[in-house]
Every structure is written in C-alpha cells, then in structure tokens.
Write a protein that holds these residues in place. Structure first.
Motif, short mmCIF file in Angstrom:
data_model
loop_
_atom_site.label_atom_id
_atom_site.label_comp_id
_atom_site.label_asym_id
_atom_site.label_seq_id
_atom_site.Cartn_x
_atom_site.Cartn_y
_atom_site.Cartn_z
N ARG A 192 28.24 44.14 45.24
CA ARG A 192 29.05 45.29 44.81
C ARG A 192 29.46 46.15 46.00
O ARG A 192 30.38 46.94 45.89
CB ARG A 192 28.29 46.11 43.76
N TYR A 229 33.48 44.46 41.94
CA TYR A 229 33.47 45.68 41.14
C TYR A 229 32.77 45.33 39.83
O TYR A 229 33.00 44.25 39.27
CB TYR A 229 34.89 46.18 40.85
N LEU A 259 42.45 47.13 39.54
CA LEU A 259 41.63 46.42 40.51
C LEU A 259 42.26 45.11 40.98
O LEU A 259 42.05 44.68 42.10
CB LEU A 259 40.25 46.12 39.90
#
Length: 243
Positions: free
Chosen positions: A127, A132, A166
């Motif tokens: 992470r 994510y 994202l």
C-alpha cells in the motif's frame, strides 16, 4: 487527467451527492510467509502513504465522510474511505471496515490487514508503493457482519468514483463480498477464485479475504495459487513492477 476524466468523476460524485440527502508462470521458489505462518500475529502498520495529496481523492473522501445514505452511519466511529498511492498498479477491494479500522479510519489495519500486507508483499505489492486499498462499504457493519445489499448499493457510487479517479491497472478482490458486489453476481470466491475476470477493461482476480484465511489457514495454499496468477497478470501489464 483529461477533461473527460474530470467530467466522469464529477458526474459520479454528483450522483453520490444527489442520493446523499493463457499465460506462462514465473519461478516461485518457495511458499511465502503468509502460507507457512498459520499463527500470524499482527505487527505495526505504516499508513503514511494514504493518497490524501490527490485532490480528486480528497473530494471523494469528503463526500464519504458526510455520507448518511444508510444506517451504518449511525454506529460508525470513523468512515474508512481507503488508503494507498493515488495512481496505483493495483486496487485491492475488501468488504468493509472492522473494529480496528473503524477506530483508526484506515482500511485493513487489524490482524487481517497485517496478513493482507504479507500476501501483497509476497508478490511485490504494498500500500506504500503501488496499491490502493478500499472496501465495498466505507462504514463498519455491526458485529463485522457482511454488508446488506442496500448498504453496498448506497456505497457503490463512491467505489465507482474511486475506480475512475485511481485508474488501477488491475484489481484484487479479497473475498466473496467484494467480487459479488463489484460484478453484481451470485458467484463467490469458491467459484471465481483464480480466474481472470474483466471489469470495464481492468483484469480482476479474486481470492480469499484475509480474515477467512485466519479462520481457516488451510485455504492459504490455494490463495497463494491465486496470487501467483495475479502476479502473472501484473507482469504482463508492467514488467519489472517489483523493482
């Protein structure tokens, strides 16, 4: 980010607000630690790389923090939008926050989260570097039960907005709740694990939720096989991503 991207994200956020109120296998020489360690104990977790610097994610997180679309808002201590890098190689999707996540406002920070970190590390992910982590619902269901369909549906615009912002290259679904809700299917991890699915052009692999592996360590070996398949997918997308 292009104008079309910004429009798409704006429309997703507006919808949320309006409703608010084959392949070849590389050489894996040994089983990773998460398979061998059935009695895994949690270790401190560094959450410093949450993508707060990304303004679009900040806007999404703000909407999530204000959300009262379902009854989960009444019992939460904190919303748990997600954490990780703002342009990830991988989006990991779980089911919902647990007790520790609810306390800290961060996803996967309890024992299951520590196991998830070990699983990701086994295939060169973290992470802090290239992932994510988010959930189907952003508030803790009481007693850590599975989210109800109406709760998952209420939170879905936020997940869609996160995916749009994202732009992950691949998705790893952790458990049946994640894959069922992402694809609106009745098929869970037992049927879909290890398969390479497609979500709007993004490859998706499903494996067991870490909490399920803590309850039944026998499934760690098939979970490792799932992760090897996922690693092959990632190597095709971004060779050398582990470096």
């Amino acid at each position: 980010m292009t104008k079309d991207d910004k429009i798409k994200i704006f429309n997703l956020l507006k919808a949320a607000s309006d409703n608010l109120c084959g392949y070849s296998s590389p050489d894996f020489e040994r089983m990773p630690d998460f398979v061998d360690d059935a009695d895994y104990q949690s270790q401190p977790c560094n959450g410093e790389s949450q993508g707060a610097e990304n303004s679009t994610l900040l806007n999404i997180n703000k909407k999530i923090s204000e959300c009262k679309r379902c009854s989960l808002c009444a019992s939460r201590k904190n919303v748990v939008p997600g954490m990780g890098v703002p342009s990830p190689l991988v989006l990991v999707i779980g089911e919902g926050p647990g007790e520790e996540e609810d306390k800290q406002g961060l996803p996967f920070v309890g024992p299951a989260g520590q196991l998830l970190d070990k699983m990701l590390a086994a295939i060169g992910l973290s992470r802090q570097k290239n992932c994510y982590i988010a959930n189907i619902v952003k508030c803790r269901p009481p007693m850590n039960r599975n989210p109800l369909s109406e709760e998952a549906d209420s939170c879905r615009p936020f997940l869609d907005a996160q995916i749009a912002a994202l732009k992950p290259k691949a998705i790893l679904c952790a458990g049946s709740v994640a894959v069922k809700n992402l694809f609106h299917t009745d098929s869970g991890v037992l049927r879909l694990h290890g398969q390479i699915l497609d979500y709007n052009g993004i490859p998706v692999v499903t494996t067991w939720h870490p909490s399920a592996l803590l309850r039944d360590p026998a499934n760690k070996r098939p979970a490792w096989e799932d992760l090897k398949i996922f690693k092959n997918v990632l190597l095709k997308i971004e060779p050398g991503y582990e470096n």
